[in-house]
Design an enzyme around this catalytic site. Structure first.
Site, PDB file in Angstrom:
ATOM      1  N   ALA A  65       6.463 -12.213 -17.652  1.00 48.64           N
ATOM      2  CA  ALA A  65       7.759 -12.815 -17.342  1.00 48.64           C
ATOM      3  C   ALA A  65       7.513 -14.277 -16.985  1.00 48.64           C
ATOM      4  O   ALA A  65       6.404 -14.654 -16.587  1.00 48.64           O
ATOM      5  CB  ALA A  65       8.383 -12.087 -16.157  1.00 48.64           C
ATOM      6  N   GLY A 108       4.781  -8.624 -18.288  1.00 53.31           N
ATOM      7  CA  GLY A 108       5.803  -8.299 -19.289  1.00 53.31           C
ATOM      8  C   GLY A 108       5.249  -8.310 -20.708  1.00 53.31           C
ATOM      9  O   GLY A 108       5.790  -7.628 -21.585  1.00 53.31           O
ATOM     10  N   GLU A 111       3.820  -5.009 -21.132  1.00 53.74           N
ATOM     11  CA  GLU A 111       4.956  -4.073 -21.191  1.00 53.74           C
ATOM     12  C   GLU A 111       5.650  -4.147 -22.549  1.00 53.74           C
ATOM     13  O   GLU A 111       6.096  -3.133 -23.081  1.00 53.74           O
ATOM     14  CB  GLU A 111       5.930  -4.384 -20.043  1.00 53.74           C
ATOM     15  CG  GLU A 111       5.336  -3.990 -18.683  1.00 53.74           C
ATOM     16  CD  GLU A 111       6.096  -4.551 -17.491  1.00 53.74           C
ATOM     17  OE1 GLU A 111       6.491  -5.740 -17.535  1.00 53.74           O
ATOM     18  OE2 GLU A 111       6.302  -3.815 -16.515  1.00 53.74           O
ATOM     19  N   GLU A 131       0.878  -8.358 -11.851  1.00 49.56           N
ATOM     20  CA  GLU A 131       1.986  -8.650 -10.928  1.00 49.56           C
ATOM     21  C   GLU A 131       1.569  -8.554  -9.462  1.00 49.56           C
ATOM     22  O   GLU A 131       2.087  -9.264  -8.602  1.00 49.56           O
ATOM     23  CB  GLU A 131       3.159  -7.690 -11.181  1.00 49.56           C
ATOM     24  CG  GLU A 131       3.891  -7.917 -12.490  1.00 49.56           C
ATOM     25  CD  GLU A 131       3.334  -7.131 -13.666  1.00 49.56           C
ATOM     26  OE1 GLU A 131       2.176  -6.670 -13.585  1.00 49.56           O
ATOM     27  OE2 GLU A 131       4.052  -6.974 -14.661  1.00 49.56           O
TER      28      GLU A 131
HETATM   29  N1  CAA Z   1       5.213 -17.804 -16.614  1.00 54.24           N
HETATM   30  C1  CAA Z   1       5.438 -19.129 -16.749  1.00 54.24           C
HETATM   31  N2  CAA Z   1       4.504 -19.999 -17.195  1.00 54.24           N
HETATM   32  C2  CAA Z   1       3.304 -19.509 -17.524  1.00 54.24           C
HETATM   33  C3  CAA Z   1       3.001 -18.142 -17.428  1.00 54.24           C
HETATM   34  C4  CAA Z   1       4.012 -17.269 -16.949  1.00 54.24           C
HETATM   35  N3  CAA Z   1       3.851 -15.940 -16.862  1.00 54.24           N
HETATM   36  N4  CAA Z   1       1.722 -17.957 -17.808  1.00 54.24           N
HETATM   37  C5  CAA Z   1       1.267 -19.157 -18.159  1.00 54.24           C
HETATM   38  N5  CAA Z   1       2.205 -20.094 -17.989  1.00 54.24           N
HETATM   39  C6  CAA Z   1       2.115 -21.536 -18.230  1.00 54.24           C
HETATM   40  C7  CAA Z   1       1.283 -22.217 -17.160  1.00 54.24           C
HETATM   41  O1  CAA Z   1       2.063 -22.506 -16.026  1.00 54.24           O
HETATM   42  C8  CAA Z   1       0.824 -23.452 -17.905  1.00 54.24           C
HETATM   43  O2  CAA Z   1       1.873 -24.377 -17.928  1.00 54.24           O
HETATM   44  P1  CAA Z   1       1.570 -25.939 -17.584  1.00 54.24           P
HETATM   45  O3  CAA Z   1       0.640 -26.380 -18.685  1.00 54.24           O
HETATM   46  O4  CAA Z   1       2.924 -26.568 -17.668  1.00 54.24           O
HETATM   47  O5  CAA Z   1       0.936 -25.955 -16.245  1.00 54.24           O
HETATM   48  C9  CAA Z   1       0.646 -22.968 -19.325  1.00 54.24           C
HETATM   49  O6  CAA Z   1       1.387 -21.752 -19.431  1.00 54.24           O
HETATM   50  C10 CAA Z   1      -0.797 -22.635 -19.656  1.00 54.24           C
HETATM   51  O7  CAA Z   1      -1.284 -21.723 -18.678  1.00 54.24           O
HETATM   52  P2  CAA Z   1      -2.646 -21.955 -17.860  1.00 54.24           P
HETATM   53  O8  CAA Z   1      -2.923 -23.401 -17.714  1.00 54.24           O
HETATM   54  O9  CAA Z   1      -2.561 -21.128 -16.627  1.00 54.24           O
HETATM   55  O10 CAA Z   1      -3.686 -21.328 -18.918  1.00 54.24           O
HETATM   56  P3  CAA Z   1      -5.117 -20.695 -18.584  1.00 54.24           P
HETATM   57  O11 CAA Z   1      -5.755 -20.478 -19.903  1.00 54.24           O
HETATM   58  O12 CAA Z   1      -5.826 -21.483 -17.561  1.00 54.24           O
HETATM   59  O13 CAA Z   1      -4.783 -19.268 -17.915  1.00 54.24           O
HETATM   60  C11 CAA Z   1      -3.639 -17.144 -17.741  1.00 54.24           C
HETATM   61  C12 CAA Z   1      -4.167 -18.264 -18.668  1.00 54.24           C
HETATM   62  C13 CAA Z   1      -4.823 -16.419 -17.074  1.00 54.24           C
HETATM   63  C14 CAA Z   1      -2.875 -16.158 -18.611  1.00 54.24           C
HETATM   64  C15 CAA Z   1      -2.735 -17.738 -16.651  1.00 54.24           C
HETATM   65  O14 CAA Z   1      -1.786 -18.607 -17.282  1.00 54.24           O
HETATM   66  C16 CAA Z   1      -1.978 -16.739 -15.856  1.00 54.24           C
HETATM   67  O15 CAA Z   1      -2.524 -16.105 -14.986  1.00 54.24           O
HETATM   68  N6  CAA Z   1      -0.640 -16.599 -16.132  1.00 54.24           N
HETATM   69  C17 CAA Z   1       0.223 -15.711 -15.388  1.00 54.24           C
HETATM   70  C18 CAA Z   1       0.035 -14.270 -15.780  1.00 54.24           C
HETATM   71  C19 CAA Z   1       0.904 -13.371 -14.931  1.00 54.24           C
HETATM   72  O16 CAA Z   1       0.779 -13.321 -13.727  1.00 54.24           O
HETATM   73  N7  CAA Z   1       1.806 -12.618 -15.601  1.00 54.24           N
HETATM   74  C20 CAA Z   1       2.697 -11.699 -14.932  1.00 54.24           C
HETATM   75  C21 CAA Z   1       4.037 -12.352 -14.690  1.00 54.24           C
HETATM   76  S1  CAA Z   1       5.133 -11.335 -13.749  1.00 54.24           S
HETATM   77  C22 CAA Z   1       5.758 -10.206 -14.844  1.00 54.24           C
HETATM   78  O17 CAA Z   1       5.449 -10.200 -16.005  1.00 54.24           O
HETATM   79  C23 CAA Z   1       6.735  -9.178 -14.245  1.00 54.24           C
HETATM   80  C24 CAA Z   1       7.578  -8.405 -15.204  1.00 54.24           C
HETATM   81  O18 CAA Z   1       7.634  -8.549 -16.416  1.00 54.24           O
HETATM   82  C25 CAA Z   1       8.484  -7.391 -14.689  1.00 54.24           C
END
Ligand code: CAA
Length: 257
Positions: A65, A108, A111, A131
């Site tokens: 998400a 997500g 999912e 999450e």
């Molecule tokens: N939401 C919004 N933006 C995201 C994102 C997310 N889930 N995942 C990555 N991005 C964005 C980052 O903020 C970054 O943007 P900027 O360049 O503007 O800063 C860009 O994508 C690139 O990401 P990273 O610089 O973090 O890339 P990385 O290669 O260093 O790391 C990663 C990759 C490990 C996937 C890391 O981005 C990460 O941990 N992302 C979040 C993953 C996460 O926690 N997902 C679960 C979300 S909650 C959910 O999904 C709940 C649900 O559906 C019910």
């Protein structure tokens, strides 16, 4: 025109949908999710589309998400979140949905892969439910579908630690059906889709429904549903054609009736 999707016209009955939000690793913002739900509804109503492949890019299928969007919603906002209805529409797609997953399939994104009927993963794909690291938990099937797919111990480990698993581990656990070289995942998924597209559409549809029933009903009810669906197909022209084609030693020409 969708803003966050690239959609190709059906190729031998298979429509390819590519998530396109590369700057955010295909994070599933509400607009993207709505576009995807709309696209699948339109594919459901299109007689030329017999299966759909959904994919992302080499780095990310989808990283979950959109966290920035989520941060703006309080309890009431989440309670009234339109996303739940989009997820329901995605899960209700009645034709075969195949995910070709490369890179991150997190939260997500994982999912969404689990909403697919078949998952082909490139060998660098990573599946996870992180999450818990955000102080929340999965909310779009990441506890229910994951447990049914991989069993309790691994589902618990993934959800409670937030640690992702490799494509090979996902294959061994039953989360994906095949692992390919990353550059071949989409083509392999299209191939599987094209194979399904040559079969009788009504049989495909009922077989999918019966298989999904197995995940959410008791055995006796599931067997009853299977028998009814099997019986229903006895009334189709495609069944006649399939059997006759076998006896005449020629490929069947199914018409979806
Ligand atoms: N939401 C919004 N933006 C995201 C994102 C997310 N889930 N995942 C990555 N991005 C964005 C980052 O903020 C970054 O943007 P900027 O360049 O503007 O800063 C860009 O994508 C690139 O990401 P990273 O610089 O973090 O890339 P990385 O290669 O260093 O790391 C990663 C990759 C490990 C996937 C890391 O981005 C990460 O941990 N992302 C979040 C993953 C996460 O926690 N997902 C679960 C979300 S909650 C959910 O999904 C709940 C649900 O559906 C019910």
């Amino acid at each position: 025109m969708p803003r966050f999707l690239e959609v190709q016209a059906p190729d031998h009955g298979v429509r390819l949908i590519t998530l396109y939000r590369p700057e955010a690793l295909n994070a599933l913002c509400t607009e993207l999710l709505a576009e995807l739900a709309n696209e699948l509804s339109s594919a459901d109503n299109d007689p030329q589309t017999l299966a759909v492949v959904i994919t992302g890019n080499r780095k990310a299928f989808a990283a979950g998400a959109d966290i920035a969007e989520m941060a703006e919603r309080d309890l009431v906002g989440i309670f009234n979140d339109p996303r739940a209805a989009h997820w329901q529409r995605i899960a209700a797609f009645s034709k075969p949905l195949i995910a070709a997953v490369n890179g991150y399939a997190l939260g997500g994104g994982c999912e969404l892969a689990m909403c697919a009927d078949i998952v082909i993963a490139g060998e660098e794909a990573r599946f996870g439910q992180p999450e818990i690291n955000l102080g929340i938990m999965p909310g779009a099937g990441g506890t229910q579908r994951l447990l049914r797919a991989v069993g309790k111990p691994l589902a618990m480990q993934m959800v409670l630690t937030g640690e992702a698993i490799t494509a090979r581990h996902a294959l061994q656990a039953g989360l994906v059906s095949e692992v390919t070289q990353p550059e071949l995942a989409v083509e392999r998924a299209m191939q599987v889709g094209r194979s399904i597209a040559t079969k009788a559409p009504l049989a495909v549809r009922l077989a999918k429904e019966a298989l999904l029933k197995a995940g959410d009903t008791d055995l006796a009810s599931g067997l009853r549903f299977e028998r009814h669906a099997f019986t229903l197909l006895a009334g189709t022209a495609d069944r006649e054609e399939g059997i006759r084609a076998f006896q005449e030693k020629r490929p069947a020409q199914f018409k979806g009736c």
